[in-house]
Design an enzyme around this catalytic site. Structure first.
Site: not given
Ligand code: CTP
Length: 395
Positions: A207-210
């Site tokens: 995933g990512n930090r958005s």
């Protein structure tokens, strides 16, 4: 919303205290709120509370002279861009359905040409009574919009349908209706938000930090300016906004399909989502066990959503970069054939992920405009100013 006026009718349900929060949130959104209270509502909350919260007049009596030259119910009815009755009792719904006008609120409701929104709150048996069912159907057929009632704990102690809808839902619906004469009225706007999750196995993902906050702010601002909004969102720990279509997705592949479906006949696509560029090549059906000292994960490219969607009149992309912000944004503008890129420097002093603020530059073919650090909602409005200008431009 400075010019928009709501006449808020408050009737004698115990949920009247929640109408104070509703009045407060509408006022904070820049809406002018005039409150009209029935006699029974004043038994539950004092007019002074609404006066202080809204900074505007609160009317309770048919024959009180707030303005000696105006007939109160007619001037209120004319001033309203939207009338909201919240909470609405079974009694006021019955009066509205039958055109009864025996107090200031019901007279104003009969005299107004503004759209009407009601948020009923009552005991389940009253809501389910055939008389109330018939009244609600008549009101709906006349174009009166309802928010709620919700199912939940009731003042009587029991649980059932009849609970006042969440105040945020009423605000969302009100702002959407007030936005109908905004500069994006009638435009169809697809906004994507949040990050995607790419499965490694049934338990883990890449995933990512958005956080989704920037995209949600754009979707809400577009709704409030009159647009018909479809929000395609990756997993986000945010409240689902009302007054728009909401399409939840998980993976980049799902995002691509959802956007493809959503953009047919759309005027604008704003890709604020942080879509994974790579996904595990072969996610396993069974949980990966830690048998080996190291693990190599094979990734494959995902499809580029923005790059593969061609037939939307206005396309806005985001560029999250750690270096060479403007140059990278310019490259994306060209490569993905975009009208505007919102360039977002990440790292260093600017850490936008999860924050309510952001610092961006707007990059188009004419150059780069650096915006000062501001709330994501304020930045959303600036982005939509550009979108509105692009839509107005002959093509
Ligand atoms: N984007 C997309 N589909 C993808 C990846 C990104 O539509 N599979 C969109 C994003 O929503 C964003 C824009 O493309 O609006 C830029 O994304 P970004 O990840 O910053 O750039 P990339 O094009 O992926 O390039 P790079 O990772 O090399 O910087």
């Amino acid at each position: 919303m400075a010019e928009r006026t709501v006449v808020l009718g408050v009737t004698g349900s115990i949920a009247a205290y929640k109408a104070v929060d509703l009045a407060s949130r509408l006022t904070q959104s820049g809406v002018v709120v005039h409150t009209v209270m029935t006699k029974s509502a004043t038994q539950l909350v004092g007019p002074a509370t609404f006066r202080a919260i809204t900074g505007r007049s609160v009317s309770t009596e048919m024959f009180e002279l707030t303005n000696p030259f105006a007939i109160e119910h007619v001037s209120l009815a004319d001033a309203a861009d939207l009338m909201i009755v919240a909470p609405a009792t079974a009694d006021v719904l019955a009066k509205m359905a039958n055109g009864i006008a025996d107090d200031l609120l019901t007279c104003t409701l009969l005299a107004t040409r503004a759209p009407v929104l009601v948020a009923p709150a009552m005991h389940t048996a009253m809501w389910e009574h055939p008389a109330t069912r018939e009244n609600v159907e008549r009101l709906r057929a006349r174009g009166v919009a309802l928010v709620g009632p919700a199912i939940g704990r009731l003042a009587s102690g029991g649980t059932g349908v009849g609970r006042f809808a969440p105040v945020e839902d009423i605000v969302d619906e009100a702002l959407r209706r007030l936005g109908r004469c905004g500069d994006l009225a009638g435009r169809r706007i697809v906004v994507t938000a949040g990050g995607t999750h790419e499965a490694i196995d049934p338990i883990r993902f890449l995933g990512n930090r958005s956080s989704g906050k920037m995209g949600y702010a754009i979707a809400e601002a577009a709704r409030d300016r009159g647009a018909d909004v479809i929000l395609v969102s990756g997993p986000a720990a945010l409240r689902t906004p009302g007054g728009m279509s909401f399409v939840p997705v998980t993976t980049a592949a799902e995002m691509l399909n959802a956007v493809r479906d959503a953009v047919s006949s759309a005027d604008v696509l704003v890709m604020a989502a942080a879509v994974a560029d790579y996904t595990p090549a072969a996610p396993t059906a069974a949980k990966l066990k830690k048998t080996d000292p190291s693990l190599l994960l094979q990734l494959k490219r995902t499809a580029d959503v923005l790059g593969s969607i061609g037939d939307v009149p206005v396309k806005v992309g985001f560029a999250a970069e750690t270096e060479d912000l403007i140059d990278n944004a310019r490259a994306k503008l060209r490569q993905k054939n975009l009208d505007l890129v919102v360039a977002n420097l990440v790292g260093g002093a600017n850490a936008p992920f999860g924050s309510d603020e952001n610092e961006v530059a707007l990059v188009d073919a004419n150059g780069a405009e650096e915006l000062p650090r501001a709330a994501k909602r304020a930045i959303a409005e600036r982005i939509l100013d550009r979108v509105a200008a692009l839509l107005a431009k002959p093509r």
